[in-house]
Scaffold this motif. Sequence first.
Motif, mmCIF file in Angstrom:
data_model
loop_
_atom_site.group_PDB
_atom_site.id
_atom_site.type_symbol
_atom_site.label_atom_id
_atom_site.label_comp_id
_atom_site.label_asym_id
_atom_site.label_seq_id
_atom_site.Cartn_x
_atom_site.Cartn_y
_atom_site.Cartn_z
ATOM 1 N N LYS A 1 1.978 6.934 -9.635
ATOM 2 C CA LYS A 1 2.382 8.329 -9.485
ATOM 3 C C LYS A 1 3.720 8.440 -8.741
ATOM 4 N N TYR A 2 4.093 7.376 -8.036
ATOM 5 C CA TYR A 2 5.280 7.411 -7.187
ATOM 6 C C TYR A 2 6.400 6.497 -7.667
ATOM 7 N N ILE A 3 6.053 5.369 -8.279
ATOM 8 C CA ILE A 3 7.083 4.432 -8.733
ATOM 9 C C ILE A 3 6.706 3.876 -10.101
ATOM 10 N N ASN A 4 7.710 3.344 -10.787
ATOM 11 C CA ASN A 4 7.475 2.584 -12.008
ATOM 12 C C ASN A 4 7.198 1.142 -11.591
ATOM 13 N N VAL A 5 5.926 0.775 -11.607
ATOM 14 C CA VAL A 5 5.498 -0.533 -11.113
ATOM 15 C C VAL A 5 6.007 -1.626 -12.046
ATOM 16 N N THR A 6 6.673 -2.631 -11.485
ATOM 17 C CA THR A 6 7.181 -3.738 -12.297
ATOM 18 C C THR A 6 6.048 -4.702 -12.625
ATOM 19 N N ALA B 1 4.618 6.962 0.493
ATOM 20 C CA ALA B 1 4.849 6.549 -0.892
ATOM 21 C C ALA B 1 5.896 7.439 -1.559
ATOM 22 N N SER B 2 5.932 8.705 -1.172
ATOM 23 C CA SER B 2 6.879 9.645 -1.782
ATOM 24 C C SER B 2 8.322 9.328 -1.407
ATOM 25 N N LEU B 3 8.524 8.491 -0.390
ATOM 26 C CA LEU B 3 9.877 8.128 0.039
ATOM 27 C C LEU B 3 10.400 6.889 -0.678
ATOM 28 N N MET B 4 9.548 6.230 -1.489
ATOM 29 C CA MET B 4 9.964 5.011 -2.175
ATOM 30 C C MET B 4 10.836 5.344 -3.382
ATOM 31 N N GLY B 5 11.744 4.437 -3.725
ATOM 32 C CA GLY B 5 12.575 4.601 -4.910
ATOM 33 C C GLY B 5 11.784 4.325 -6.173
ATOM 34 N N ARG B 6 11.701 5.304 -7.062
ATOM 35 C CA ARG B 6 10.863 5.185 -8.259
ATOM 36 C C ARG B 6 11.301 4.039 -9.159
ATOM 37 N N ASP B 7 12.601 3.894 -9.369
ATOM 38 C CA ASP B 7 13.087 2.895 -10.326
ATOM 39 C C ASP B 7 13.816 1.737 -9.665
ATOM 40 N N ASN B 8 13.690 1.606 -8.362
ATOM 41 C CA ASN B 8 14.418 0.571 -7.633
ATOM 42 C C ASN B 8 13.435 -0.388 -6.975
ATOM 43 N N ALA B 9 13.245 -1.547 -7.580
ATOM 44 C CA ALA B 9 12.316 -2.541 -7.030
ATOM 45 C C ALA B 9 12.798 -3.115 -5.711
ATOM 46 N N ASP B 10 14.107 -2.945 -5.406
ATOM 47 C CA ASP B 10 14.660 -3.420 -4.137
ATOM 48 C C ASP B 10 14.684 -2.324 -3.079
#
Length: 350
Positions: free
Chosen positions: A13-18, A39-48
């Motif tokens: 719901k918060y990120i695109n899991v790799t 979790a809402s502060l994480m970058g959705r498309d940034n694995a780094d």
Amino acid sequence: MRNMVDTIDKLEKYINVTDEEREAIKTTSARWGTTPYFASLMGRDNADDPIRKQVVPSKKEQENFYGIENYLIHKENRSGEENRPDSIARQYRDRIAFTVVNICGNYCRHCFRKELVVDESLELRLDVDEGLDWIREHTELRDILVTGGDPLLLPDEQIEYIIRKLREIPHIEMIRFGSRLPIVLPHRITKGLQKVLGGYHRVPIWLNTQCNHPNEITERTAEAVWDLLTCGVNVGNQAVLMKGINDDVETFRELHQKLLAIRIRPYYVFYLEPAPGIDHFRTPVEKGAELIRDALRGHTSGLAQPMYVVATNIGKIPLMPDYYIQEKNEQEYVLKNYKGETTTLPNIPE
């Protein structure tokens, strides 16, 4: 906490899991997860993303070259000497760490207490009353750190009980709480908790939190810190130096300036301890001192400059070389500032 983000479905719901993250989550037997807010502060498309890397398990946690197995027993001398309860860790004569809970609002992937909190491979009997009795018997103690896990996850009534019982002990002069909730769950600083923590007393309460990246600082955290301050609780920060998260000049400076901007005083920057499974976060030992020199000294207020230390089995040890005394002779010292300019100071005999 009821809505803890601790499954892949919730995380999506918060990120695109790799694929790599998905595999690490499926193969880990350790606790993981965070609050919906963090979790809402994480970058959705940034694995780094720096917050994401502190939250989502990595297969690199299975690598262990520098870590010491059973590290917590090694570091905190939990050998049963002095008939100490499991809840008491001691390295100094006049102060102890009092562990009252082993759950967290965020299961930090870099946690030095991961064997107790994350991996759960170390089972301790955390009996609060047993710990209080031991503290009462040891009159040399003056300073108690209430820790965990995260002690602010206890109900208000239990926190009030711990504070009240500690304040009834004549030789206790200060109570400290170690809690990451002002960063990962600032909503916990409720009116009820403020009532428990607040009010004038001969035994003051201090709180040290852990904020490692400027992206963790929001208006919601600023409000929580203000609420703590207005009820008489001073707030400091104990950051952990981590590769790829806060080990560059720009991030390091922004972190410490933003902390001061919301009234959190930088206290420590910790070098990573040799706990198992966190090698991928390690930097060279010199890195923290270099960052304080290059990012903070002369570039921002002295209030923003923490102590750089490593916590060891013989206590905390400063890791700050003296970059500023260039030369010493019988007559004078030659000093250098952050710009490389030099001046002299008389060498006064003993």
